[in-house]
Design an enzyme around this catalytic site. Structure first.
Site, short mmCIF file in Angstrom:
data_model
loop_
_atom_site.label_atom_id
_atom_site.label_comp_id
_atom_site.label_asym_id
_atom_site.label_seq_id
_atom_site.Cartn_x
_atom_site.Cartn_y
_atom_site.Cartn_z
N ASP A 1 17.63 14.61 32.45
CA ASP A 1 18.51 13.65 31.80
C ASP A 1 19.53 14.40 30.93
O ASP A 1 19.29 15.52 30.50
CB ASP A 1 17.65 12.75 30.92
CG ASP A 1 18.42 11.55 30.43
OD1 ASP A 1 19.14 11.70 29.44
OD2 ASP A 1 18.31 10.48 31.04
N SER B 1 14.57 1.99 35.08
CA SER B 1 15.45 2.99 34.50
C SER B 1 15.40 2.90 32.98
O SER B 1 15.07 1.87 32.42
CB SER B 1 16.88 2.75 34.97
OG SER B 1 17.43 1.64 34.29
N LYS B 2 15.75 4.01 32.36
CA LYS B 2 15.72 4.08 30.90
C LYS B 2 16.64 3.05 30.27
O LYS B 2 16.35 2.50 29.23
CB LYS B 2 16.14 5.46 30.44
CG LYS B 2 15.07 6.51 30.65
CD LYS B 2 15.32 7.68 29.74
CE LYS B 2 14.45 8.86 30.12
NZ LYS B 2 15.16 9.85 30.91
N ARG B 3 17.75 2.85 30.90
CA ARG B 3 18.74 1.93 30.34
C ARG B 3 18.23 0.50 30.26
O ARG B 3 18.31 -0.14 29.23
CB ARG B 3 20.01 1.93 31.21
CG ARG B 3 20.95 3.05 30.92
CD ARG B 3 22.38 2.64 31.30
NE ARG B 3 23.09 2.13 30.15
CZ ARG B 3 23.77 2.90 29.30
NH1 ARG B 3 23.77 4.21 29.45
NH2 ARG B 3 24.40 2.37 28.29
#
Length: 430
Positions: A8, A199-201
């Site tokens: 990332d 996802s992280k978002r």
RNA sequence: GCCCCCAUCGUCUAGUGGCCUAGGACACCACCCUUUCAAGGUGGCGGCACGGGUUCGAAUCCCGUUGGGGGUGCCA
């Protein structure tokens, strides 16, 4: 060798790295484990990556290219093609500013032998000559990934299915470097309710977050293992059992939805399996938190331990614990007005309260059994079952209509405090 | 667009040609137990995406369709 790799853009932030180490420690992977390489920072290895790319140029497996994205687009437009068709392959370009290094994809097919999904065949003609080194000289992730694996002697690469499509490129790199490729295993993706990879978002993926919310590491690990793999026998089982039964070849092929409800069910089960002492230790951060709901210094371990078996079945997460017994540590119970009004609207409620107070003043042994039978007889005199009769007392003492078993709670609360609350309630009713 | 992967209850799954009238778990509903709420017990609801084959027989094998996902960057 286990290498935790997340490439990332935030990877070089130390606090982020520490976060990963903490999260892994939580689920039982120690940074001291000799098999754990730790979070990987690409910058430490960049020189090796560049050297490898240059070596590939020397051996004829890669070449320089000066075409920019705009050049490629223009040429595609003119020729009605798409992608990069190896235009600089035989131009024999040397290094220069803005020039990238591209891999010369060989003819033929690449077969990825995957331990989870079987053999997957790719036609090399469909894979364009991909970039190894950017125009500014920096290596791309794909290259860095392979080079690190080669240098570290990685034998097994287990990762999510999202990487399967790029695996032939990596395998060609291993081949070109003269190293036998690792054993591949592409695991099913974890998806959200929209069936997209989490996802992280958008989604809650950080282990730390679940820990902070009061999930037990054992429950988390156990639940995670049921996604993409089926334990033999019961779903809930100890790690040692899972570790012994696990076979890569049994891993599923379809993506799995991460279901918070089911995780919660697992967590509740694991909480109930804890001994009172283990439960206390696990809950401590929440029990002594500023927002626990009572003054921290009035928290009493002995009281909590005594009540633990009654608290555990009422918790989905450890964070629920304070709310179950907060009234025992409060100087005054927080009264739910609605509950109060409803309970004391019942015709016999006030009388039951008054008589119970009187009975409790003289009960000889202050224990749950005696308190229960005393209230039972008072209820009987009013033609009330215990379920009804206990309501006024519960509201008077805890401020609520729901909570842990009443008489056990009164026992630990003690005679003086119980009577004081009953008297206060009585006064409030007048 | 092209390539790759996938397809059993709402969800996670068992199932590898006959044991399937498709089993379990979570969720949901009902009932029981009960000192409230939980927990626990019992039961219920609910599924093989579709179409062709192969076979005496298909959730299971083959082909196709549809659907979903992933990849395809001088992102990681």
């Amino acid at each position: 060798m286990l290498r935790i790799e997340d490439t990332d853009e935030d990877r070089n932030r130390p606090e982020w790295t520490q976060g990963i180490i903490d999260a892994l420690a939580w689920i039982g992977i120690s940074a001291d484990d000799p098999h754990f390489e730790g979070p990987y920072l690409q910058s430490d290895y960049t020189q090796q990556h560049i050297a490898a790319a240059l070596q590939l140029v020397d051996t004829g497996n890669a070449y320089y290219c000066d075409m920019t994205a705009a050049d490629i687009e223009a040429r595609n437009k003119a020729e009605g093609s798409q992608g990069y068709a190896g235009w600089s392959r035989d131009r024999d370009l040397g290094p220069g500013p803005g020039r990238v290094v591209r891999f010369r994809v060989p003819e033929g097919t690449t077969i990825v032998r995957d331990q989870v999904r079987g053999d997957v065949e790719f036609d090399n003609a469909l894979i364009e000559d991909f970039v190894l080194l950017r125009g500014n000289g920096s290596p791309v992730f794909l290259l860095a990934n392979v080079i690190d694996d080669v240098h570290m002697g990685i034998t097994h690469v287990l990762r999510a299915e999202e990487h399967l499509s790029n695996t032939p490129k990596q395998q060609m790199l291993w081949d070109a470097l003269g190293s036998p490729p690792p054993v591949w295993g592409h695991l099913p993706l974890l998806v959200n309710e929209q069936r997209k990879k989490i996802s992280k978002r958008r989604d809650k993926v950080a282990l730390e977050q679940y820990r902070a919310e009061g999930f037990l590491a054992d429950a988390m690990v156990n639940y995670l293992m049921t996604l993409g793999w089926t334990p033999k026998g019961e779903e809930i089982q100890p790690w040692a059992q899972i570790e012994g039964d696990f076979r890569l070849s049994d891993v599923h092929l379809s993506p799995a939805f991460f279901d918070l409800k089911k995780l919660s069910a697992f967590n509740g089960d694991y909480i109930r399996m804890l001994s009172p002492t283990e439960f206390l230790e696990a809950c401590r951060p929440w029990l002594l938190a500023p927002d626990a709901g009572y003054p921290i210094d009035s928290f009493d371990e002995t009281v909590f331990l005594a009540m633990a078996p009654h608290i555990q079945p009422r918790c989905v997460t450890l964070a629920d614990a304070p709310g179950v017994i907060d009234f025992l540590f409060l100087a005054e119970p927080v009264v739910d007005r609605e509950a109060w009004t409803k309970v004391f609207a019942a015709s016999e409620a006030v009388a039951v309260l008054r008589e119970t107070k009187a009975a409790y003043e003289s009960v000889s042994d202050w224990n749950a059994e005696a308190l229960k039978s005393a209230l039972e007889s008072i209820g009987a005199a009013h033609d009330l079952k215990l379920g009804k009769a206990q309501a006024p007392i519960r509201v008077a003492v805890s401020g609520r209509t729901v909570g842990p078993p009443l008489f056990e709670a009164l026992e630990v609360l003690g005679r003086d405090e119980t009577l004081r609350r009953l008297r206060n309630a009585e006064a409030a009713l007048n």
